[in-house]
Design a protein around this motif. Sequence first.
Motif, PDB file in Angstrom:
ATOM      1  N   CYS A 297      77.736  51.373  59.426  1.00 36.25           N
ATOM      2  CA  CYS A 297      77.684  50.720  60.739  1.00 36.25           C
ATOM      3  C   CYS A 297      76.342  50.886  61.438  1.00 36.25           C
ATOM      4  O   CYS A 297      76.054  50.165  62.397  1.00 36.25           O
ATOM      5  N   THR A 298      75.519  51.832  60.991  1.00 30.94           N
ATOM      6  CA  THR A 298      74.300  52.145  61.742  1.00 30.94           C
ATOM      7  C   THR A 298      73.004  51.863  60.999  1.00 30.94           C
ATOM      8  O   THR A 298      71.949  51.790  61.619  1.00 30.94           O
ATOM      9  N   SER A 299      73.066  51.695  59.686  1.00 32.98           N
ATOM     10  CA  SER A 299      71.829  51.576  58.903  1.00 32.98           C
ATOM     11  C   SER A 299      71.463  50.128  58.615  1.00 32.98           C
ATOM     12  O   SER A 299      72.326  49.298  58.329  1.00 32.98           O
ATOM     13  N   MET A 300      70.157  49.833  58.628  1.00 32.42           N
ATOM     14  CA  MET A 300      69.700  48.509  58.237  1.00 32.42           C
ATOM     15  C   MET A 300      69.708  48.338  56.725  1.00 32.42           C
ATOM     16  O   MET A 300      69.471  47.244  56.217  1.00 32.42           O
ATOM     17  N   HIS A 301      69.961  49.401  55.966  1.00 34.09           N
ATOM     18  CA  HIS A 301      70.215  49.244  54.534  1.00 34.09           C
ATOM     19  C   HIS A 301      71.533  48.517  54.295  1.00 34.09           C
ATOM     20  O   HIS A 301      71.745  47.940  53.228  1.00 34.09           O
ATOM     21  N   SER A 302      72.424  48.564  55.281  1.00 36.37           N
ATOM     22  CA  SER A 302      73.765  48.011  55.130  1.00 36.37           C
ATOM     23  C   SER A 302      73.740  46.492  55.173  1.00 36.37           C
ATOM     24  O   SER A 302      73.451  45.885  56.211  1.00 36.37           O
ATOM     25  N   ARG A 303      74.062  45.866  54.059  1.00 37.20           N
ATOM     26  CA  ARG A 303      74.095  44.402  54.016  1.00 37.20           C
ATOM     27  C   ARG A 303      75.233  43.854  54.869  1.00 37.20           C
ATOM     28  O   ARG A 303      75.144  42.740  55.394  1.00 37.20           O
ATOM     29  N   ASN A 304      76.334  44.633  55.015  1.00 35.74           N
ATOM     30  CA  ASN A 304      77.438  44.194  55.876  1.00 35.74           C
ATOM     31  C   ASN A 304      76.999  44.158  57.332  1.00 35.74           C
ATOM     32  O   ASN A 304      77.272  43.193  58.050  1.00 35.74           O
ATOM     33  N   ARG A 305      76.308  45.201  57.764  1.00 32.85           N
ATOM     34  CA  ARG A 305      75.814  45.198  59.149  1.00 32.85           C
ATOM     35  C   ARG A 305      74.797  44.083  59.353  1.00 32.85           C
ATOM     36  O   ARG A 305      74.817  43.393  60.374  1.00 32.85           O
ATOM     37  N   ARG A 306      73.902  43.870  58.382  1.00 35.35           N
ATOM     38  CA  ARG A 306      72.887  42.831  58.527  1.00 35.35           C
ATOM     39  C   ARG A 306      73.530  41.451  58.637  1.00 35.35           C
ATOM     40  O   ARG A 306      73.107  40.621  59.454  1.00 35.35           O
TER      41      ARG A 306
END
Length: 341
Positions: free
Chosen positions: A248-257
């Motif tokens: 939920c917090t990282s820009m590595h997360s493709r779901n969040r992006r």
Amino acid sequence: MSVKVGVVGSGSWGTALAIMLSKKGYAVNLWSWLKEESLRLAETRENLEFLPGIVIPSNVTCTSDMGECIDDVDVIVTAVPSHAVRATTENMKQYVKDGQVIVNVSKGLEESSLLRLSEVINDVIPHAKVVALSGPSHAEEVARDIPTTCVAASKHRDAAEFIQDVFMNPKFRVYTNPDIVGVELGGALKNVIALAAGICDGLSFGDNTKAALMTRGIAEIARLGVAMGAKLESFAGLSGIGDLIVTCTSMHSRNRRAGILIGQGKTLEQALKEVHMVVEGVNTTRAAYKLALKNNVEMPIVNEAYCVLFENKNPKAAVVDLMMRSKTHEMEEVVMNNYNW
């Protein structure tokens, strides 16, 4: 320990694990479903698309031949998108032998059957000992030797402890957990909450919003998990709140992006095209929505995420509807029963 490993799937996570395991001195085979991709990895010794700048060591053999990848290995790591797990396992089954342990590192659910991924693997290969490896673990960081901690879960204690020994190193710590139901559901469902968290970021909401979303999100995940036979404690662990925090917090997360782009006004199709990687949370949202109905479990965040993704609901309206739900208490019913109010 002398171990041979076959990694099935040469995306970011599969490649990162192949690199990490090869650094322990293991002979590692890395399978790509496209021959051209395996030849390119073998020639360049670099996954330019997903992990640019990270060298693939010489003791990693790149191949597109499934038999060559897994026929004589001790450990088979499946690292393909959740929607490809069944077809890939069908491709594997003629080569899988007794004694080989299958480690699934994909996070998702099979939408058509609503099965967990270890169940999908066992549906195709009933005799296989399957371990789920999950936790807060971005491939980009594991490939760069950034300290990471995961959990190995299985119905088979010997298999989980064997994988713990195989994977552990000074930069990658592994715990064991017998609750494979909870570990797999936590790893899959957190992607739905991460999509919602990204949407909130795209709407320019603040830290208050995200903290509330994550807290209520883990409550929903645990509620469904317990209804499906998981242990409540697992959702307070690495594959529960741990994975939820990082996704939920990282820009590595493709779901969040992807969620950020949707919150900024782009369609689901536009967001997926821009992220240009598999966004597991999309299919998992559909599966979670169906599982909530099947198990008669209230999951308001999942419900609103479903409406935004698949029924064109305005994200701002979804937030208002979440905020204006009927008043209730915070604690789950199972906990409230222990209070004497």
